[in-house]
Write an enzyme that holds these catalytic residues in place. Structure first.
Site, PDB file in Angstrom:
ATOM      1  N   ASP B 134       0.831  -1.212   0.000  1.00 21.48           N
ATOM      2  CA  ASP B 134       0.000   0.000   0.000  1.00 21.48           C
ATOM      3  C   ASP B 134       0.862   1.256   0.000  1.00 21.48           C
ATOM      4  O   ASP B 134       0.360   2.351   0.196  1.00 21.48           O
ATOM      5  CB  ASP B 134      -0.966  -0.015   1.190  1.00 21.48           C
ATOM      6  CG  ASP B 134      -0.231   0.031   2.521  1.00 21.48           C
ATOM      7  OD1 ASP B 134       1.014  -0.038   2.518  1.00 21.48           O
ATOM      8  OD2 ASP B 134      -0.902   0.141   3.566  1.00 21.48           O
ATOM      9  N   ASP B 173      21.645   5.542 -11.423  1.00 20.27           N
ATOM     10  CA  ASP B 173      21.827   5.577  -9.972  1.00 20.27           C
ATOM     11  C   ASP B 173      22.303   4.247  -9.404  1.00 20.27           C
ATOM     12  O   ASP B 173      23.050   4.210  -8.432  1.00 20.27           O
ATOM     13  CB  ASP B 173      20.502   5.963  -9.299  1.00 20.27           C
ATOM     14  CG  ASP B 173      20.078   7.377  -9.676  1.00 20.27           C
ATOM     15  OD1 ASP B 173      20.951   8.160 -10.110  1.00 20.27           O
ATOM     16  OD2 ASP B 173      18.881   7.688  -9.533  1.00 20.27           O
ATOM     17  N   GLU B 361      13.171   0.252 -27.016  1.00 19.11           N
ATOM     18  CA  GLU B 361      11.777  -0.074 -26.710  1.00 19.11           C
ATOM     19  C   GLU B 361      11.440   0.635 -25.400  1.00 19.11           C
ATOM     20  O   GLU B 361      12.136   0.475 -24.407  1.00 19.11           O
ATOM     21  CB  GLU B 361      11.603  -1.591 -26.556  1.00 19.11           C
ATOM     22  CG  GLU B 361      10.176  -2.042 -26.376  1.00 19.11           C
ATOM     23  CD  GLU B 361       9.333  -1.958 -27.663  1.00 19.11           C
ATOM     24  OE1 GLU B 361       9.872  -2.236 -28.757  1.00 19.11           O
ATOM     25  OE2 GLU B 361       8.145  -1.592 -27.576  1.00 19.11           O
ATOM     26  N   ASP B 396      13.837   9.924 -13.238  1.00 20.47           N
ATOM     27  CA  ASP B 396      12.668   9.080 -13.497  1.00 20.47           C
ATOM     28  C   ASP B 396      12.616   8.572 -14.930  1.00 20.47           C
ATOM     29  O   ASP B 396      11.521   8.354 -15.487  1.00 20.47           O
ATOM     30  CB  ASP B 396      11.371   9.810 -13.132  1.00 20.47           C
ATOM     31  CG  ASP B 396      11.228   9.924 -11.619  1.00 20.47           C
ATOM     32  OD1 ASP B 396      12.028   9.290 -10.909  1.00 20.47           O
ATOM     33  OD2 ASP B 396      10.346  10.649 -11.155  1.00 20.47           O
ATOM     34  N   LEU B 418       9.975  -6.519 -31.709  1.00 17.11           N
ATOM     35  CA  LEU B 418       9.536  -6.683 -30.312  1.00 17.11           C
ATOM     36  C   LEU B 418       8.282  -5.848 -30.109  1.00 17.11           C
ATOM     37  O   LEU B 418       8.341  -4.617 -30.141  1.00 17.11           O
ATOM     38  CB  LEU B 418      10.662  -6.210 -29.378  1.00 17.11           C
ATOM     39  CG  LEU B 418      10.350  -6.111 -27.896  1.00 17.11           C
ATOM     40  CD1 LEU B 418       9.933  -7.456 -27.322  1.00 17.11           C
ATOM     41  CD2 LEU B 418      11.562  -5.577 -27.137  1.00 17.11           C
ATOM     42  N   CYS B 653       8.537   2.196 -38.220  1.00 19.72           N
ATOM     43  CA  CYS B 653       9.956   1.934 -37.987  1.00 19.72           C
ATOM     44  C   CYS B 653      10.736   3.233 -37.771  1.00 19.72           C
ATOM     45  O   CYS B 653      11.803   3.231 -37.168  1.00 19.72           O
ATOM     46  CB  CYS B 653      10.553   1.199 -39.178  1.00 19.72           C
ATOM     47  SG  CYS B 653       9.455  -0.072 -39.799  1.00 19.72           S
TER      48      CYS B 653
END
Lengths: 671, 671
Positions: B134, B173, B361, B396, B418, B653
């Site tokens: 949580d 990191d 990706e 991030d 992929l 592509c």
């Protein structure tokens, strides 16, 4: 998608109708061919009808919903969106194109405006294995492409052919790509490629057997060539052969293959191997092959399994060194009583190394069709280094070894530190082959541990889920120094024996109270310490008491873990008197430790403790007899002072026992 | 024994009574201490009684059966074999030895003959994590040492801190053992060591936090030092630090740790990591520490998750090269309509490489406390090599790469090969995050496959179980050349689009029947082939028809697999007209392939096919509009001939889209 419920649904292959012309197709028995009637319909068509030969089953479906079969009276259906024709064949064709499906398209008013013809040749292709584990290769088992554990489980099994059936071969069978003898084949799993069809296939078809590159170094497949002119087995798939074109012979053929595993399960290899057969077709010269059918079988490589000391002994191994003639004589007596065989390893092989327990661990591997012994060789290279390969490896006696990349091994890598419990149930979970016990520094933050490659190997076998014990407090650091298991005739079927300083102090205090405090230990003991030691002296030694309190706490930690992880109660445990002393912070036995005993069914070869003599009898021996004889066990105390104990080992460490494998089959375990 | 039902049973520790003397013990809250009263009894004792302070709960058990609690009137019990005293404490002590248990032994007749005293100090030790997921670290969750999947599952989650929160750092990191900023900490999972007890512990106790060597290269733990004098985070566990001695501060302490993952799950790393805390004690100076309590927490490292083309777009990436100015302009229009952002990668980074789809990706990783984007970098090193690290890696925005040991990569390692499906249910099994699709040579026996390390990485993420398709028939060999997914407003929520020569022939034949056979293709097309091409010419080209029949069979093989593995029906599939030609046995598009389109919610950027013009309109565009516009999709046909199609790629592509992650949380999947 192995093991998902849908894997048993028949494969459905799309085929494109070509109104106005005829197409040819192979129909693999057991699969469906689906054709989009609506999509293929010519302009102006509003309905369609179907005619077909007897050998074809035809079903009309609209938007996935199957209509009832073709009734004789019904001649055509409306050409709704999503109208699909699904057909299949039950029997292989005897001639090419001997079956037909004709789709007739009707215009408004009912007159036929075009038709699409499909000429079908039924062909049976099934790659078959012993997926139901009865030792026989059945036909097209619906579960052959997946593998599940447990008594209701399914899936074929492969042995690592790590034995050496031919004396001509220098290495285990799995190291080469040849078959030297019939015996070599008997270790392998049979795989049958069943092909049924007309005498000849139309041009442009190819049947190919193959493995993926990631499996290729774990499996070898052999095939018999020229069965009528002397049997000759050819290596068709494996390390450097990813595919094999199968010759089509016509009629009902059963091509026999023999499959061997090359590697036991390991951290990077969960143990499953797939072999595929594909049916490929080409439309014409110069057009590449495209797949129209693939069949897959899955094998699991059988694990390496250990045998607990409660199983019946078959062979007892001991090293002959310059100073242990009497010891071997005593072992021989015991082995005779137990009705098993003594195998003496002589000096030219053992090169002065007496620690038979530490170099190797006996185990076995098993498939429904075959089982054989496999010795796990410890990564340590002592005098006995050559023994397992030179003396054990042979017909139906395999060999496996795991070696760390960097030679950072410790005493915890000796196999006195590798034991296995009898079958247990703990916290509702059954371990019908027991649990492996290895010693470690856990739960202390630093210290010695078994080398990772061996630990990983043991964990990867899965069927004897290892328990990590705390053994680093001992100088040698071996679990066999504080725990062992003896058979018992009752419902539990075994007792766990644990070394216990507390039990020793209790016994000594009791003797002291009985006025026997001056009873003398170590009488006739040929060790270095020749001062007179009495019960009173031991009990008044504060340092020894504190050190043994510490040892008891270390043992109790393991005792608590074993109770939990093996589901044991106090009644299942027998505390065997023992005393330890600390040297550089690590514990070693003060008098011969009785726990590392030799267990041969009811005959126990126990290190003679040289305890305080009371009325001419050693009170430790007397006490241990009183604990074990009520279980029907016979105690024989063996003098091992100079030849073993003085070198930090005991009877158990100087012997190794190959036992009768479990009757329980490992694939019935649910890990 | 992680996850077995017994793991919630309280730990029971053996303590040895010493009649006649007093012993001291720490009692860890939540655990039991068991003492063998029968075994410790002095000679002559036949009964025993118990006195204890209020803070201790005491229970008497005989042979494992608990007697009802100590009633006020009952003063003693018979000293039967197996008599055990089990006690525990609910509250931490405020002073050392503030609680006591006294066992009094009685002789026949009832007179007390001896007593054993245990002085107890209650101490709370709990290593805590967010096991209920949580986002908050709860206290001593009974499930913290195991990990299970699904909505009813439990177990803490760790992120691989593969982003770069500090601009000062050159690498992700997780590559260093420092904390540069608060943001770095926010990515980590909190772990709290709660210790409660008296002001000082008795001498000889130690609390140690540690990881096993096999986990040490996968985790880093930081701890705040000197919280009052400027926050300074120290690396306490990880690659070169296996253990950390925790300072005991007294009272109720909550020591805060921050945990980072260093590696995504992989073939050799299933993703679980354990961290332990042990309480060790020593009996006296010179006696080693022995363990008396261990607490363990388990984390699973969050997987890398892909996003299907049906999710809302956030950023569209495209390369600026010397000849694609107009193309970028068109993409910009589309991106504006879709309300997302265009990110142009300029020449100094792309170094002339335009294949944005193939180099990377986009994906993300997620924990209850935090989620961030992660780019997977392809093992191929083309012009765009520097782009993901230089332009994407940042706060991030994480980065991950898998590289084969030997550089044996093929076109199938480009990430046009992929893809991932939208959420599906197949054969009763739910895939709420869809299934990864990769192209391969399977089921043909030889050919190109994605390099093993990348395949293994994708399979190891587990939550988007990959499906291996057959793409080796294509010159480029990419799955995105024949399959894609568009959103739909109905219950299914998507349609699967597949390239279809059959659909193209059907459309062309229809046009021919309508008398439009002389309609001309490739008008305004700037490709090399400038001869006039009509519908009639295409339909009369037997070689082309045969080659496209072959292509259709290859596509149908995949179509059949996708129907089965994604649980799709014919109604879920839209066949998009396409034609291919074979060159050296491999297929490439004859006119711009519309399937590799750019999908931005309802806005579709489709490669302009330059199909036959009918009344000034391309009949392929018209047809595709008629298929897609009823789903609320808007089709925009983009000219990509010279800049992409001519170089064997299409719109898809040359672009890459970062999308909004799934609302569904991966730990609710049951893989």
């Amino acid at each position: 998608s192995l093991g998902c419920p849908g894997s048993e649904m028949p494969w459905e292959r799309t085929l494109r109708l070509q109104p106005g012309s005829r197409i040819h197709a192979l129909c693999v028995l057991g699969t469906h061919i689906a054709t989009d009637v609506y999509g293929a319909a010519p302009a102006g068509a509003v309905a369609f009808g179907v005619k077909h030969t007897e050998g074809v089953n035809v079903e009309v479906a609209f938007r996935g919903q199957a209509e009832p079969g073709l009734l004789p009276g019904v001649s055509h259906w409306p050409l709704n969106e999503g109208a699909v024709l699904r057909f299949s064949m039950n029997r292989a064709s005897t001639e090419v194109n001997d079956n037909k499906v004709i789709v007739i398209f009707y215009a408004e008013g009912g007159q036929p405006i075009d038709q699409a013809r499909v000429f079908l040749t039924g062909i049976g292709i099934s790659l078959d294995v012993d997926a139901d584990r009865d030792g026989m290769v059945e036909k097209n088992n619906p579960n052959k492409a997946s593998w599940t554990w447990g008594p209701e489980g399914h899936g074929a099994i492969l042995l690592v052919t790590c034995d050496r059936d031919s004396p001509l071969s220098p290495a285990p069978d799995c190291d080469d790509e040849r078959v030297f003898s019939k015996e070599d084949l008997l270790d392998m799993s049979r795989m049958v490629l069943r092909i049924e069809g007309p005498q000849h296939l139309p041009r442009g078809y190819e049947i190919v057997l193959y493995v993926h590159m990631s499996d290729a170094d774990k499996v070898g497949v052999f095939h018999m060539q020229n069965p009528f002119f002397g049997q000759h087995y050819v290596h068709v798939l494996g390390r450097r052969k990813l595919c094999h074109v199968v010759q089509y012979t016509g009629g009902a053929a059963e091509l026999e293959f023999f499959v061997e595993g090359l590697q036991f399960p390991d951290e990077t290899f969960p143990g499953l191997i797939s072999i595929h057969v594909s049916l490929l077709e080409t439309l014409a010269e110069g057009i590449p092959l495209s797949p129209i059918f693939t069949d897959t079988v899955v094998f699991r490589v059988a694990p390496w399994i250990m045998m607990p000391s409660t199983l019946a002994p078959e062979n007892v191994f001991v090293c002959s060194v310059k100073d242990n003639y009497l010891y071997i004589k005593e072992i021989k007596n015991l082995v005779n009583k137990a009705g098993c065989d003594l195998k003496v390893c002589f000096g030219y092989i053992n090169r002065g190394d007496r620690w038979m327990q530490d170099e190797i661990e006996f185990g076995y591997t098993q498939a429904p069709h075959k089982s054989f012994a496999v010795v796990l060789d410890s990564p340590q290279d002592t005098g006995l280094e050559q023994f397992p390969i030179k003396e054990l490896l042979g017909p139906d006696f395999g060999y496996v070894r795991r070696e760390p990349l960097f030679k950072a091994i410790s005493s915890l890598d000796s196999f006195g530190n590798l034991e296995v419990s009898p079958p247990v149930t703990a916290a509702g979970k059954e371990y019908p082959l027991g649990r492996i016990l290895i010693g470690s520094s856990f739960p202390t933050p630093a210290g010695r541990r078994m080398t990772r490659v061996v630990r990983d190997f043991l964990f990867a076998q899965k069927v004897q889920a290892p328990v990590e014990l705390f053994s680093d407090w001992l100088a040698m650091g071996h679990v066999n120094e504080f725990v062992t298991f003896v058979p018992s005739p009752d419902a539990k079927r075994f007792r766990m024996l644990m070394a216990s300083p507390a039990a020793c102090y209790k016994l000594f205090r009791q003797k002291q109270k009985e006025g026997l405090g001056e009873a003398t230990m170590f009488k006739g003991y040929s060790g270095t310490d020749t001062k007179r030691v009495t019960i009173n002296k031991v009990l008044s030694n504060g340092i020894m008491m504190q050190q043994n309190q510490y040892v008891q706490r270390c043992i109790d930690w393991n005792r608590d873990i074993l109770k939990k992880e093996l589901g044991l109660t106090e009644e299942d445990i027998i505390d065997v008197p023992a005393l330890f002393k600390l040297d550089k912070g690590k514990a070693m036995p003060y008098f011969p430790n009785m726990v590392p005993m030799l267990i041969l069914s009811k005959e126990l070869g126990i290190p003679k403790p040289f305890g305080p003599l009371v009325g001419g009898e050693c009170c430790l021996e007397h006490h241990v007899r009183s604990l074990l004889e009520p279980l029907g066990l016979r105690c024989c105390f063996l003098e091992d002072i100079s030849s073993y104990h003085g070198r930090l080992g005991e009877v158990h460490c100087g012997t190794n026992v190959q036992r009768r494998p479990f009757a329980f089959r490992w694939w019935h375990v649910t890990p």
